[in-house]
Design an enzyme around this catalytic site. Structure first.
Site, PDB file in Angstrom:
ATOM      1  N   CYS A  75      -5.853   7.754   9.100  1.00  0.00           N
ATOM      2  CA  CYS A  75      -6.083   7.098  10.232  1.00  0.00           C
ATOM      3  C   CYS A  75      -6.082   8.051  11.771  1.00  0.00           C
ATOM      4  O   CYS A  75      -5.339   8.822  11.178  1.00  0.00           O
ATOM      5  CB  CYS A  75      -5.135   6.514  10.624  1.00  0.00           C
ATOM      6  SG  CYS A  75      -4.736   4.730   9.850  1.00  0.00           S
ATOM      7  N   ARG A  97      -0.592  14.261  13.230  1.00  0.00           N
ATOM      8  CA  ARG A  97      -0.576  13.760  11.619  1.00  0.00           C
ATOM      9  C   ARG A  97      -0.415  15.255  11.158  1.00  0.00           C
ATOM     10  O   ARG A  97      -1.261  15.577  10.501  1.00  0.00           O
ATOM     11  CB  ARG A  97      -1.677  13.249  10.666  1.00  0.00           C
ATOM     12  CG  ARG A  97      -1.121  12.138  12.030  1.00  0.00           C
ATOM     13  CD  ARG A  97      -1.882  11.195  11.278  1.00  0.00           C
ATOM     14  NE  ARG A  97      -0.445   9.689  10.019  1.00  0.00           N
ATOM     15  CZ  ARG A  97      -0.965   9.119   9.661  1.00  0.00           C
ATOM     16  NH1 ARG A  97      -1.812   8.338   9.577  1.00  0.00           N
ATOM     17  NH2 ARG A  97       0.355   8.708   8.984  1.00  0.00           N
ATOM     18  N   ASP A 145       3.428   0.570  11.954  1.00  0.00           N
ATOM     19  CA  ASP A 145       2.539   0.083  12.218  1.00  0.00           C
ATOM     20  C   ASP A 145       2.819  -1.161  12.173  1.00  0.00           C
ATOM     21  O   ASP A 145       0.928  -2.154  11.458  1.00  0.00           O
ATOM     22  CB  ASP A 145       2.692   0.204   9.710  1.00  0.00           C
ATOM     23  CG  ASP A 145       2.622   1.676  10.074  1.00  0.00           C
ATOM     24  OD1 ASP A 145       1.762   2.594  10.354  1.00  0.00           O
ATOM     25  OD2 ASP A 145       2.755   1.551   8.378  1.00  0.00           O
ATOM     26  N   LYS A 154       1.201  -1.140  -0.217  1.00  0.00           N
ATOM     27  CA  LYS A 154      -0.288  -0.457   0.055  1.00  0.00           C
ATOM     28  C   LYS A 154       0.806   1.539   0.082  1.00  0.00           C
ATOM     29  O   LYS A 154       0.884   2.015  -0.792  1.00  0.00           O
ATOM     30  CB  LYS A 154      -0.885   0.217   1.261  1.00  0.00           C
ATOM     31  CG  LYS A 154      -1.603   1.310   1.625  1.00  0.00           C
ATOM     32  CD  LYS A 154      -2.421   1.187   2.628  1.00  0.00           C
ATOM     33  CE  LYS A 154      -1.813   2.365   4.576  1.00  0.00           C
ATOM     34  NZ  LYS A 154      -2.011   3.182   3.989  1.00  0.00           N
ATOM     35  N   ASN A 155       1.725   1.351   1.383  1.00  0.00           N
ATOM     36  CA  ASN A 155       2.165   2.431   0.573  1.00  0.00           C
ATOM     37  C   ASN A 155       3.716   2.869   0.236  1.00  0.00           C
ATOM     38  O   ASN A 155       4.365   4.027   0.091  1.00  0.00           O
ATOM     39  CB  ASN A 155       3.072   2.607   1.939  1.00  0.00           C
ATOM     40  CG  ASN A 155       2.486   2.851   3.855  1.00  0.00           C
ATOM     41  OD1 ASN A 155       0.968   3.048   3.557  1.00  0.00           O
ATOM     42  ND2 ASN A 155       3.022   2.744   4.635  1.00  0.00           N
ATOM     43  N   ARG A 160      -8.572  -0.694   3.738  1.00  0.00           N
ATOM     44  CA  ARG A 160      -7.903   0.501   3.670  1.00  0.00           C
ATOM     45  C   ARG A 160      -6.163  -0.428   2.804  1.00  0.00           C
ATOM     46  O   ARG A 160      -6.027   0.222   1.916  1.00  0.00           O
ATOM     47  CB  ARG A 160      -7.927   1.349   4.597  1.00  0.00           C
ATOM     48  CG  ARG A 160      -9.421   2.367   4.990  1.00  0.00           C
ATOM     49  CD  ARG A 160      -8.673   3.665   5.800  1.00  0.00           C
ATOM     50  NE  ARG A 160      -7.229   4.532   4.877  1.00  0.00           N
ATOM     51  CZ  ARG A 160      -6.362   4.437   5.537  1.00  0.00           C
ATOM     52  NH1 ARG A 160      -6.970   4.558   7.130  1.00  0.00           N
ATOM     53  NH2 ARG A 160      -5.788   4.962   5.343  1.00  0.00           N
TER      54      ARG A 160
HETATM   55  C1  UD1 Z   1       3.805   7.018   6.729  1.00  0.00           C
HETATM   56  C2  UD1 Z   1       3.353   5.453   6.408  1.00  0.00           C
HETATM   57  C3  UD1 Z   1       2.697   5.051   7.309  1.00  0.00           C
HETATM   58  C4  UD1 Z   1       3.451   4.901   8.646  1.00  0.00           C
HETATM   59  C5  UD1 Z   1       4.568   6.004   8.609  1.00  0.00           C
HETATM   60  C6  UD1 Z   1       5.631   5.969   9.987  1.00  0.00           C
HETATM   61  C7  UD1 Z   1       2.096   5.796   4.043  1.00  0.00           C
HETATM   62  C8  UD1 Z   1       1.103   5.670   3.352  1.00  0.00           C
HETATM   63  N1  UD1 Z   1       1.650   5.904   5.497  1.00  0.00           N
HETATM   64  O1  UD1 Z   1       3.355   8.016   7.323  1.00  0.00           O
HETATM   65  O2  UD1 Z   1       1.822   4.225   7.702  1.00  0.00           O
HETATM   66  O3  UD1 Z   1       2.622   4.382   9.659  1.00  0.00           O
HETATM   67  O4  UD1 Z   1       4.994   6.578   7.327  1.00  0.00           O
HETATM   68  O5  UD1 Z   1       6.505   4.922   8.922  1.00  0.00           O
HETATM   69  O6  UD1 Z   1       3.216   5.531   4.042  1.00  0.00           O
HETATM   70  N2  UD1 Z   1       5.525  14.350  10.998  1.00  0.00           N
HETATM   71  C9  UD1 Z   1       5.866  16.070  11.645  1.00  0.00           C
HETATM   72  N3  UD1 Z   1       5.405  16.594  10.377  1.00  0.00           N
HETATM   73  C10 UD1 Z   1       5.282  16.457   8.904  1.00  0.00           C
HETATM   74  C11 UD1 Z   1       5.221  14.841   9.092  1.00  0.00           C
HETATM   75  C12 UD1 Z   1       5.133  13.916   9.505  1.00  0.00           C
HETATM   76  O7  UD1 Z   1       5.854  16.145  13.153  1.00  0.00           O
HETATM   77  O8  UD1 Z   1       4.752  17.241   8.368  1.00  0.00           O
HETATM   78  C13 UD1 Z   1       5.648  14.002  12.082  1.00  0.00           C
HETATM   79  C14 UD1 Z   1       4.223  13.233  12.247  1.00  0.00           C
HETATM   80  O9  UD1 Z   1       3.424  12.959  13.054  1.00  0.00           O
HETATM   81  C15 UD1 Z   1       4.916  11.628  12.990  1.00  0.00           C
HETATM   82  C16 UD1 Z   1       6.192  11.522  12.110  1.00  0.00           C
HETATM   83  O10 UD1 Z   1       6.552  12.540  11.688  1.00  0.00           O
HETATM   84  O11 UD1 Z   1       5.177  11.642  14.441  1.00  0.00           O
HETATM   85  C17 UD1 Z   1       6.834  10.368  11.323  1.00  0.00           C
HETATM   86  O12 UD1 Z   1       5.389  10.912  10.299  1.00  0.00           O
HETATM   87  P1  UD1 Z   1       5.503  10.584   8.780  1.00  0.00           P
HETATM   88  O13 UD1 Z   1       6.912   9.836   8.374  1.00  0.00           O
HETATM   89  O14 UD1 Z   1       5.355  12.288   7.609  1.00  0.00           O
HETATM   90  O15 UD1 Z   1       4.490   9.153   8.359  1.00  0.00           O
HETATM   91  P2  UD1 Z   1       3.330   9.541   7.087  1.00  0.00           P
HETATM   92  O16 UD1 Z   1       4.249   9.816   5.899  1.00  0.00           O
HETATM   93  O17 UD1 Z   1       2.257   9.921   7.481  1.00  0.00           O
END
Ligand code: UD1
Length: 415
Positions: free
Chosen positions: A116, A121, A305, A22-23, A396
Site C-alpha cells: 500500500c 514504510r 487499518d 489476510k495479515n 488485495r
Molecule cells: C502491518 C500490517 C498492516 C498494518 C500495520 C500496522 C501486515 C501484512 N500488514 O504492516 O496492515 O497497518 O502492521 O498495524 O500484517 N517502521 C519503521 N521501520 C521498519 C518497519 C516499520 O520505521 O523497519 C514503522 C512504519 O513506518 C510504521 C510503524 O513502524 O510507522 C509500524 O509499521 P509495521 O508495524 O512494521 O507495519 P507492517 O508490518 O508493515
C-alpha cells in the site's frame, strides 16, 4: 472493468461469516518455508495478496494446491532463495520471507517491498533485528541481499514496535542456533498467531502475547495443519458498514476478543451489539454521536487499518469528530475522494477533523486497500449511485466485498 457500483441509502440487515485473516495468513505462508514438508492452512482467504504470496513460493520451488478454502503448501523442494523483482514488488508482505529464507538457507535475495502507498514504510527495523542474529546485508542491482554468515541467537531490542520486523526476527530466531531474546515486540494478534503456528510445528517460543519473546533456536519444524483465524479488519469493516447505514447485521466467527478498540468506538457512536455463540449481532439504529479525540495506536489500541473506514462512518454523523493517525503518516489519501462525495473533512498534518452530514453518490477512485474499502462503506450511505474505481486494490484484502455486503442487504455489484 475494475469497478464497484453501490446504490446507497439502504440500512443493512443480514448475516455473513467473516473471512480468514489476510495479515495472519501471509506470515504463516512465509513460515511454511521453514518446514521442509507439507503445511495445510484451513480457511485461507482467497484474496490477491495470498495469491501473490503463493506465486512467490511457487517461483522458489514450492508446490501449492487449493481444496476449496484450504491451501496446501509443499515446501520440501524449495531450491531458490531469490524472490523475483516483479513478484516481490507486488506486495509488502514478501519482506517476511527474509526471516524464513535466512532461517532455512542462510541467505535471501528480495526486491525492496511494495504494498500500500500509505507512507514511507522503511525496513530498517527488519534489518537491524536480523543483523543481531549475524546476518549481513548488501545491495546488488537494486535488490536486497542477505547472508547469515555467523547465524546465531542474539539480543534484539526494538526502539518501536513493528509487526513485520517482529515477525522477521521470530522467523530468523526460530532457526538460529542458541537463544534469542526480543524486546519491544509488536503485540498485534498476527504476531501471536505466527508464534503459535511455529510452536505447533516444533518451535520453542515463550512470552507469546507479551512484548518480550524468548526463543530457543535451531528447531527442526515438522508438518502442520492450522486454521487461519478470522480477519479482525474485515470484520471491523462490516461493523462500520452496518454503522454507516444505521442498519443491523450478524457476523459469524467475528474475532471480538481482538476487536475491543473498534467495538468501544462503535458503542460511543451509539451502536449496540451482543456476542453469543460466536455471533456478533449489531444494531446501529442509534449511531449518531461524533467521536472526539481518537488516535490510531498499536494493538490493543485502535487499528490504523480501520481508520479510513471509520472516517467514512463519521462523515455521516452530525457534529465534529477528530481522528489522529499515529502509525502511517500518509493514511489520509482517501480524504480527497470522500470529499467528492460531499464529506466535510479537513486534514492538518496527522489529524483529520470531520464534520458529519449527508453524502452523495459520485465516481471515486481507490488508491490503496483500506481507503478503497472506506469508499465502498461511504457509498452504502450516499444518496444515489457511487462508482468506486480500482477494485483490484480492495481485492488485495477482501475476498468478495460485494458478495459479503449483498448478503448483508446492500445493493452493490462488480462492474
Ligand atoms: C502491518 C500490517 C498492516 C498494518 C500495520 C500496522 C501486515 C501484512 N500488514 O504492516 O496492515 O497497518 O502492521 O498495524 O500484517 N517502521 C519503521 N521501520 C521498519 C518497519 C516499520 O520505521 O523497519 C514503522 C512504519 O513506518 C510504521 C510503524 O513502524 O510507522 C509500524 O509499521 P509495521 O508495524 O512494521 O507495519 P507492517 O508490518 O508493515
Amino acid at each position: 472493468m475494475d469497478e464497484i457500483r453501490i446504490t446507497g441509502g439502504i440500512p443493512l440487515d443480514g448475516e455473513i461469516a467473516v473471512q480468514g485473516s489476510k495479515n495472519a495468513a501471509l506470515p504463516l505462508m512465509a513460515a511454511a518455508v521453514l518446514n521442509k514438508g507439507v503445511t495445510v492452512l484451513l480457511g485461507c482467504p482467497r484474496i490477491s495478496d495470498v495469491f501473490a504470496m503463493e506465486e512467490v513460493l511457487k517461483s522458489l520451488g514450492a508446490r501449492t494446491r487449493w481444496e476449496q478454502d484450504t491451501l496446501i503448501l509443499d515446501t520440501g523442494q524449495i531450491h531458490r532463495v531469490d524472490v523475483k523483482r516483479e513478484l516481490g514488488e507486488k506486495m509488502r508482505s514478501s519482506i517476511v520471507l527474509l526471516g524464513s529464507l535466512l532461517g532455512r538457507f542462510g541467505e535471501a535475495v528480495l526486491p525492496y517491498p511494495g504494498g500500500c502507498v500509505i507512507g514511507e514504510r522503511p525496513v530498517d527495523l527488519h534489518l537491524m533485528a536480523l543483523k543481531q542474529l549475524g546476518v549481513r546485508f548488501y545491495e546488488e542491482d537494486g535488490m536486497l541481499c542477505a547472508k547469515a554468515e555467523k547465524f546465531a541467537g542474539g539480543a534484539i531490542c526494538f526502539p518501536k514496535p513493528s509487526v513485520g520486523a517482529t515477525q522477521n526476527a521470530v522467523l530468523g530466531a526460530v532457526c538460529a542456533p542458541g537463544k534469542t531474546v526480543i524486546r519491544g515486540c509488536s503485540r498485534e494478534p498476527e504476531v501471536l498467531w505466527l508464534c503459535r503456528f511455529l510452536n505447533m510445528a516444533g518451535g520453542r517460543i515463550q512470552g507469546i502475547g507479551t512484548d518480550c519473546l524468548e526463543i530457543e533456536g535451531a528447531a527442526e519444524l515438522h508438518d502442520i495443519v492450522m486454521e487461519i483465524p478470522p480477519d479482525r479488519i474485515a470484520a471491523g469493516t462490516y461493523v462500520c458498514a452496518s454503522a454507516v447505514t444505521r442498519g443491523r447485521g450478524v457476523l459469524r466467527k467475528a474475532p471480538v476478543s481482538e476487536m475491543g478498540a473498534l467495538l468501544h468506538v462503535y458503542k460511543k457512536m451509539g451502536g449496540q451489539y451482543t456476542f453469543n455463540s460466536g455471533k456478533l449481532s449489531l444494531c446501529s439504529c442509534g449511531v449518531k454521536y461524533p467521536v472526539r479525540g481518537l488516535r490510531t495506536q498499536v494493538y490493543p489500541g485502535f487499528p490504523t487499518d480501520l481508520q479510513s473506514v471509520l472516517l467514512a462512518v463519521l462523515s455521516t454523523v452530525k457534529g465534529e469528530s477528530r481522528i489522529e493517525e499515529t502509525i502511517f503518516e500518509d493514511r489520509f489519501k482517501v480524504v480527497p475522494e470522500l470529499r467528492k462525495m460531499g464529506a466535510d473533512i479537513s486534514v492538518c498534518r496527522s489529524t483529520a477533523w470531520i464534520r458529519g452530514g449527508m453524502l452523495e453518490g459520485a465516481k471515486v477512485c481507490a488508491r490503496e486497500l483500506r481507503g478503497g474499502a472506506a469508499l465502498v462503506v461511504a457509498g452504502l450511505a450516499a444518496k444515489g449511485e457511487t462508482c468506486v474505481e480500482n477494485r483490484h486494490f480492495i481485492e488485495r484484502g477482501y475476498e468478495d466485498i460485494c458478495r459479503d455486503l449483498s448478503l448483508l442487504g446492500a445493493c452493490i455489484r462488480k462492474d
